[in-house]
Design a protein around this motif. Structure first.
Motif, PDB file in Angstrom:
ATOM      1  N   ALA A 312      -2.996   1.264 -21.684  1.00 52.65           N
ATOM      2  CA  ALA A 312      -1.832   1.291 -20.798  1.00 52.65           C
ATOM      3  C   ALA A 312      -2.134   0.607 -19.468  1.00 52.65           C
ATOM      4  N   VAL A 313      -3.350   0.789 -18.955  1.00 54.29           N
ATOM      5  CA  VAL A 313      -3.739   0.139 -17.702  1.00 54.29           C
ATOM      6  C   VAL A 313      -3.844  -1.374 -17.895  1.00 54.29           C
ATOM      7  N   SER A 314      -4.257  -1.809 -19.066  1.00 55.35           N
ATOM      8  CA  SER A 314      -4.308  -3.246 -19.347  1.00 55.35           C
ATOM      9  C   SER A 314      -2.918  -3.864 -19.297  1.00 55.35           C
ATOM     10  N   VAL A 315      -1.928  -3.120 -19.788  1.00 54.40           N
ATOM     11  CA  VAL A 315      -0.538  -3.589 -19.697  1.00 54.40           C
ATOM     12  C   VAL A 315      -0.111  -3.686 -18.235  1.00 54.40           C
ATOM     13  N   ALA A 316      -0.504  -2.698 -17.421  1.00 52.27           N
ATOM     14  CA  ALA A 316      -0.187  -2.725 -15.993  1.00 52.27           C
ATOM     15  C   ALA A 316      -0.852  -3.929 -15.319  1.00 52.27           C
ATOM     16  N   THR A 317      -2.067  -4.247 -15.728  1.00 54.88           N
ATOM     17  CA  THR A 317      -2.759  -5.412 -15.180  1.00 54.88           C
ATOM     18  C   THR A 317      -2.007  -6.696 -15.489  1.00 54.88           C
ATOM     19  N   GLN A 318      -1.476  -6.796 -16.690  1.00 55.97           N
ATOM     20  CA  GLN A 318      -0.702  -7.973 -17.075  1.00 55.97           C
ATOM     21  C   GLN A 318       0.570  -8.074 -16.243  1.00 55.97           C
ATOM     22  N   ASN A 319       1.200  -6.934 -15.966  1.00 53.30           N
ATOM     23  CA  ASN A 319       2.415  -6.939 -15.151  1.00 53.30           C
ATOM     24  C   ASN A 319       2.122  -7.428 -13.726  1.00 53.30           C
ATOM     25  N   VAL A 320       0.989  -6.998 -13.163  1.00 55.68           N
ATOM     26  CA  VAL A 320       0.605  -7.461 -11.826  1.00 55.68           C
ATOM     27  C   VAL A 320       0.277  -8.942 -11.855  1.00 55.68           C
ATOM     28  N   GLU A 322       1.661 -11.122 -13.610  1.00 53.56           N
ATOM     29  CA  GLU A 322       2.931 -11.847 -13.697  1.00 53.56           C
ATOM     30  C   GLU A 322       3.765 -11.719 -12.431  1.00 53.56           C
ATOM     31  N   GLY A 323       3.219 -11.057 -11.391  1.00 50.74           N
ATOM     32  CA  GLY A 323       3.921 -11.004 -10.114  1.00 50.74           C
ATOM     33  C   GLY A 323       4.428  -9.631  -9.721  1.00 50.74           C
ATOM     34  N   GLY A 324       4.237  -8.632 -10.534  1.00 44.34           N
ATOM     35  CA  GLY A 324       4.703  -7.288 -10.211  1.00 44.34           C
ATOM     36  C   GLY A 324       3.805  -6.620  -9.183  1.00 44.34           C
ATOM     37  N   SER A 325       4.312  -5.565  -8.568  1.00 45.44           N
ATOM     38  CA  SER A 325       3.524  -4.823  -7.589  1.00 45.44           C
ATOM     39  C   SER A 325       2.633  -3.815  -8.306  1.00 45.44           C
ATOM     40  N   GLU A 331       3.305   2.972 -12.093  1.00 41.01           N
ATOM     41  CA  GLU A 331       4.366   3.962 -12.294  1.00 41.01           C
ATOM     42  C   GLU A 331       4.969   3.834 -13.690  1.00 41.01           C
ATOM     43  N   GLN A 332       5.120   2.610 -14.176  1.00 37.55           N
ATOM     44  CA  GLN A 332       5.621   2.398 -15.532  1.00 37.55           C
ATOM     45  C   GLN A 332       4.642   2.913 -16.574  1.00 37.55           C
ATOM     46  N   ASN A 333       3.380   2.991 -16.188  1.00 37.41           N
ATOM     47  CA  ASN A 333       2.358   3.535 -17.082  1.00 37.41           C
ATOM     48  C   ASN A 333       2.683   4.962 -17.480  1.00 37.41           C
ATOM     49  N   GLY A 334       3.107   5.783 -16.496  1.00 42.36           N
ATOM     50  CA  GLY A 334       3.538   7.148 -16.781  1.00 42.36           C
ATOM     51  C   GLY A 334       2.441   8.190 -16.772  1.00 42.36           C
ATOM     52  N   TYR A 335       1.194   7.794 -16.543  1.00 47.47           N
ATOM     53  CA  TYR A 335       0.089   8.751 -16.590  1.00 47.47           C
ATOM     54  C   TYR A 335      -0.592   8.946 -15.234  1.00 47.47           C
ATOM     55  N   PHE A 336      -0.161   8.202 -14.224  1.00 45.42           N
ATOM     56  CA  PHE A 336      -0.763   8.336 -12.901  1.00 45.42           C
ATOM     57  C   PHE A 336       0.061   9.296 -12.054  1.00 45.42           C
ATOM     58  N   PRO A 337      -0.598  10.148 -11.247  1.00 42.42           N
ATOM     59  CA  PRO A 337       0.114  11.152 -10.451  1.00 42.42           C
ATOM     60  C   PRO A 337       1.108  10.511  -9.482  1.00 42.42           C
ATOM     61  N   PRO A 338       2.271  11.141  -9.252  1.00 42.54           N
ATOM     62  CA  PRO A 338       3.274  10.586  -8.325  1.00 42.54           C
ATOM     63  C   PRO A 338       2.730  10.375  -6.914  1.00 42.54           C
ATOM     64  N   MET A 339       1.879  11.303  -6.431  1.00 44.74           N
ATOM     65  CA  MET A 339       1.315  11.148  -5.092  1.00 44.74           C
ATOM     66  C   MET A 339       0.478   9.889  -4.990  1.00 44.74           C
ATOM     67  N   MET A 340      -0.280   9.593  -6.039  1.00 43.53           N
ATOM     68  CA  MET A 340      -1.096   8.391  -6.048  1.00 43.53           C
ATOM     69  C   MET A 340      -0.207   7.144  -6.002  1.00 43.53           C
ATOM     70  N   GLY A 347       0.602   1.685   0.948  1.00 48.11           N
ATOM     71  CA  GLY A 347      -0.428   0.712   1.307  1.00 48.11           C
ATOM     72  C   GLY A 347       0.026  -0.717   1.096  1.00 48.11           C
ATOM     73  N   GLU A 348       0.753  -0.974   0.018  1.00 46.65           N
ATOM     74  CA  GLU A 348       1.264  -2.325  -0.229  1.00 46.65           C
ATOM     75  C   GLU A 348       2.301  -2.711   0.819  1.00 46.65           C
ATOM     76  N   ALA A 349       3.163  -1.767   1.207  1.00 41.55           N
ATOM     77  CA  ALA A 349       4.210  -2.062   2.184  1.00 41.55           C
ATOM     78  C   ALA A 349       3.631  -2.337   3.569  1.00 41.55           C
ATOM     79  N   SER A 350       2.548  -1.640   3.922  1.00 43.29           N
ATOM     80  CA  SER A 350       1.955  -1.797   5.246  1.00 43.29           C
ATOM     81  C   SER A 350       0.884  -2.879   5.292  1.00 43.29           C
ATOM     82  N   GLY A 351       0.532  -3.454   4.138  1.00 38.49           N
ATOM     83  CA  GLY A 351      -0.510  -4.466   4.095  1.00 38.49           C
ATOM     84  C   GLY A 351      -1.904  -3.904   4.224  1.00 38.49           C
ATOM     85  N   GLN A 352      -2.066  -2.609   3.974  1.00 39.25           N
ATOM     86  CA  GLN A 352      -3.367  -1.950   4.072  1.00 39.25           C
ATOM     87  C   GLN A 352      -3.741  -1.309   2.732  1.00 39.25           C
TER      88      GLN A 352
END
Length: 409
Positions: A312-320, A322-325, A331-340, A347-352
């Motif tokens: 599932a993480v490999s699929v997320a890597t492919q999405n990134v 291709e230009g995804g955040s 989040e599309q993975n579905g297995y990572f905690p919402p807080m994370m 961090g992406e929005a603030s550039g940090q």
């Protein structure tokens, strides 16, 4: 110069082993003779290490070469970071670490890496000859530090990372030691009572022809089953476990099994927590060391033990790629905690992103530690309760016929 391992006899006939740097094996033998030693065997350190592993490795092992455990890797990394930070040249730092090491295997690996560095290869490339000793995460981070010119800082971060990993494993093993001993003792005590004590006690009542209570009859049945078939059941369980482990060598079956683990109520939460914490820590150290995000995600996916989550993480890597955040892909993975996910998005929005990933890694590690402590906290009283209930049932089953006998008298 290359590193050569040797075995030689001293003047008293005792065998000595070690590692010497020289241009050829002939020069090594001459050096040994000059030291008053009689050479028995001289081998290239890298070749000997690979030859030794070939005898021990199984066909399904993916990595080739000698291994370093977590404690050895942490020690080498901390020593190298300290020496490099003190402005000592890299080749001299490696030579000093290799000379002072008392472990022949560790010395052979370090001196072989030193030889490659002396030939002009970068440190990360030199470590690539030992993929089982220096994982891809480690080599990629070192390579990024070399290219950025901050090898000392990167080595310090790697030293912290490896030391924390070692300490976490040690704490987990120590925390599990008492519950495991308690579990084994509980099973042994109950099995011993059922196999040796109960048959002798209830035989008295059976000989008198007394009608036994249902609880006592059930206990006798269980006791007879353990005496008659206990060893057979144990052998079957060992065969089943061995067969299951053999079946998991199939990628398809392992993928389905790991998927089912993630769906289990308690085990699934622990599997998700441990894997996401490891992934976040790895991603943090790679991105902060200058590794591009897509490459960092690809390398970090290798530290995930659950094969389904890794896919599932490999699929997320492919999405990134291709230009995804990053936060959307995870989040599309579905297995990572919402807080994370929320912290990464911030961090992406603030550039940090680098600093936020570090905070995410710390947060995930704390949650994992709390989960492990909670599970162990429930396990210990659970074992005590199991042993107490089992002993109570056995005592009641034995006392009931005695009470009935007294009433008849």
């Amino acid at each position: 110069m290359a590193a050569f391992s040797y075995a030689a006899l001293d003047s008293s006939g005792k065998e000595k082993k070690g590692v010497i740097q020289a241009d050829s094996s002939r020069q090594v033998r001459q050096i040994l003779r000059d030291q008053g030693l009689a050479p028995l065997q001289v081998d290239n350190a890298s070749a000997q290490s690979n030859k030794s592993l070939a005898k021990k490795s199984s066909a399904f092992l993916a990595n080739k070469g000698p291994r370093l455990n977590v404690a050895e890797l942490a020690m080498i990394t901390r020593q190298l970071a300290t020496l490099v930070q003190s402005s000592m040249p890299l080749e001299e730092s490696l030579s000093a670490i290799g000379r002072q090491s008392e472990n022949t295997r560790v010395k052979s690996i370090v001196m072989a890496v030193h030889s490659k560095v002396m030939e002009g290869h970068p440190l990360a490339v030199s470590m690539a000859d030992f993929p089982a000793a220096f994982p891809s995460l480690y080599r990629a981070t070192v390579s990024a530090g070399e290219h950025a010119g901050h090898l000392d800082l990167v080595l310090n971060r790697l030293a912290d990372y490896t030391e924390n990993s070692y300490q976490t494993r040690q704490k987990t093993k120590l925390a599990l030691l008492y519950p495991v001993i308690l579990f084994v003792m509980s099973i042994a005590i109950v099995s011993g009572l059922m196999a040796f004590v109960v048959p002798d006690v209830v035989e008295v009542f059976i000989g008198q022809g007394q009608e036994l209570p249902a609880l006592t009859q059930a206990l006798i049945g269980i006791s007879d089953f353990i005496v008659d078939y206990g060893i057979a059941v144990l052998v079957l369980l060992l065969m089943a476990v061995t067969g299951f482990q053999y079946a998991l060598q199939s990628d398809r079956l392992k993928l389905r099994w790991h998927e089912q683990l993630l769906r289990l109520p308690l085990i699934g939460k622990f599997a998700r927590g441990s894997n996401t914490a490891r992934y976040a820590s790895t991603l943090s150290i790679l991105t902060s060391s200058g590794v591009p995000l897509v490459d960092a995600m690809k390398i970090a996916a290798e530290v995930i033990e659950n094969r389904f989550l890794q896919q599932a993480v490999s699929v997320a890597t492919q999405n990134v790629r291709e230009g995804g955040s990053l936060h959307t892909a995870l989040e599309q993975n579905g297995y990572f905690p919402p807080m994370m996910i929320h912290m990464i998005a911030s961090g992406e929005a603030s550039g940090q992103l680098d600093s936020m990933l570090e905070r995410v890694a710390d947060n995930q590690q704390r949650e994992l530690d709390n989960l492990v402590a909670t599970l162990i906290g429930f396990f210990e009283p659970g074992m005590l309760l199991f042993m107490g209930v089992a002993v109570m049932v056995i005592v009641l089953a034995i006392l009931q016929p005695i009470f009935n006998l007294n009433q008849l008298i």
